[in-house]
Design a protein around this motif. Sequence first.
Motif, PDB file in Angstrom:
ATOM      1  N   GLN A  86       0.857  -1.183   0.000  1.00 15.31           N
ATOM      2  CA  GLN A  86       0.000   0.000   0.000  1.00 15.31           C
ATOM      3  C   GLN A  86       0.892   1.231   0.000  1.00 15.31           C
ATOM      4  O   GLN A  86       1.792   1.363   0.835  1.00 15.31           O
ATOM      5  CB  GLN A  86      -0.895   0.027   1.239  1.00 15.31           C
ATOM      6  CG  GLN A  86      -1.889  -1.114   1.321  1.00 15.31           C
ATOM      7  CD  GLN A  86      -2.583  -1.139   2.678  1.00 15.31           C
ATOM      8  OE1 GLN A  86      -2.054  -1.719   3.627  1.00 15.31           O
ATOM      9  NE2 GLN A  86      -3.753  -0.518   2.774  1.00 15.31           N
ATOM     10  N   ILE A  87       0.633   2.139  -0.945  1.00 16.84           N
ATOM     11  CA  ILE A  87       1.465   3.325  -1.105  1.00 16.84           C
ATOM     12  C   ILE A  87       0.582   4.561  -1.069  1.00 16.84           C
ATOM     13  O   ILE A  87      -0.434   4.633  -1.770  1.00 16.84           O
ATOM     14  CB  ILE A  87       2.247   3.282  -2.419  1.00 16.84           C
ATOM     15  CG1 ILE A  87       3.173   2.058  -2.459  1.00 16.84           C
ATOM     16  CG2 ILE A  87       3.059   4.561  -2.614  1.00 16.84           C
ATOM     17  CD1 ILE A  87       3.822   1.822  -3.811  1.00 16.84           C
ATOM     18  N   LEU A  88       0.984   5.529  -0.275  1.00 19.05           N
ATOM     19  CA  LEU A  88       0.300   6.819  -0.180  1.00 19.05           C
ATOM     20  C   LEU A  88       1.242   7.925  -0.639  1.00 19.05           C
ATOM     21  O   LEU A  88       2.336   8.079  -0.102  1.00 19.05           O
ATOM     22  CB  LEU A  88      -0.120   7.099   1.265  1.00 19.05           C
ATOM     23  CG  LEU A  88      -1.399   6.438   1.774  1.00 19.05           C
ATOM     24  CD1 LEU A  88      -1.492   6.597   3.288  1.00 19.05           C
ATOM     25  CD2 LEU A  88      -2.627   7.058   1.109  1.00 19.05           C
ATOM     26  N   LEU A  89       0.809   8.693  -1.638  1.00 14.06           N
ATOM     27  CA  LEU A  89       1.554   9.866  -2.094  1.00 14.06           C
ATOM     28  C   LEU A  89       0.613  11.069  -2.123  1.00 14.06           C
ATOM     29  O   LEU A  89      -0.606  10.901  -2.269  1.00 14.06           O
ATOM     30  CB  LEU A  89       2.130   9.634  -3.488  1.00 14.06           C
ATOM     31  CG  LEU A  89       3.284   8.633  -3.610  1.00 14.06           C
ATOM     32  CD1 LEU A  89       3.721   8.503  -5.058  1.00 14.06           C
ATOM     33  CD2 LEU A  89       4.459   9.036  -2.739  1.00 14.06           C
ATOM     34  N   PRO A  90       1.149  12.273  -2.004  1.00 13.37           N
ATOM     35  CA  PRO A  90       0.271  13.456  -2.056  1.00 13.37           C
ATOM     36  C   PRO A  90      -0.442  13.556  -3.401  1.00 13.37           C
ATOM     37  O   PRO A  90       0.081  13.113  -4.433  1.00 13.37           O
ATOM     38  CB  PRO A  90       1.256  14.628  -1.874  1.00 13.37           C
ATOM     39  CG  PRO A  90       2.475  14.033  -1.276  1.00 13.37           C
ATOM     40  CD  PRO A  90       2.557  12.632  -1.797  1.00 13.37           C
ATOM     41  N   ASP A  91      -1.612  14.121  -3.385  1.00  9.60           N
ATOM     42  CA  ASP A  91      -2.370  14.364  -4.617  1.00  9.60           C
ATOM     43  C   ASP A  91      -1.748  15.576  -5.316  1.00  9.60           C
ATOM     44  O   ASP A  91      -1.826  16.695  -4.810  1.00  9.60           O
ATOM     45  CB  ASP A  91      -3.831  14.634  -4.282  1.00  9.60           C
ATOM     46  CG  ASP A  91      -4.696  14.811  -5.516  1.00  9.60           C
ATOM     47  OD1 ASP A  91      -4.138  14.907  -6.630  1.00  9.60           O
ATOM     48  OD2 ASP A  91      -5.926  14.854  -5.370  1.00  9.60           O
TER      49      ASP A  91
END
Length: 209
Positions: A86-91
Amino acid sequence: MTSALLLGLSLLRASRPLWWLTAACSWFTGTGLRRVYRRQASAEHHMSRDLARAQWVKVMAGRGNILTREAFAPLWSGDISPASVQILLPDPDTPHDSWLDRRSQDVARFDPGFTADLLRSQVRANIDHLTQAAHARRGIRLRSYNLPHTCRVIATDKVAYLTFYSHDAHGRNSPCLYARAPGLLYTIALQQFDTAWANSTEAPITQHP
């Protein structure tokens, strides 16, 4: 006596004795803290080893450059295959005056080459890289967030790396904490990631089969 004292101080300045002391204190306090890296970049060798043993991986980053470097290369090549990533990056398409803009302003104060839209461009480039790299891989999800972000989290089922961003340094030059499960810091890392994940939106990478 003086020589012995100087020898002891010199040993404590070395990384490994300090890690031993930190681990001992962690055992008594229950924090789970095992190491402190002065620079995030110094942790990448050990990070690669932990990723190779991971059953699952969670990453919340402010830019995502780490995902394109050597530590994560075995993941994209298929040499390692965690059950889920699972990867979270800024929009990068958020309205102006978002966290990305505020972080850009911070970085521009000590890095004169950092323009207002450079961070957005770098996030977009990393999303494109991940989309291409993960095209043939299953179990990889990318989501984007628009939240205040002060700490990069890279976690597995056993360990977590936490880098707290500074107002006067790039993330790669900021201190990085290494925590093991179970422990307070490890729990905090997962809580921060899971909260951001619950308030994020799907990114294009998840549209591939």
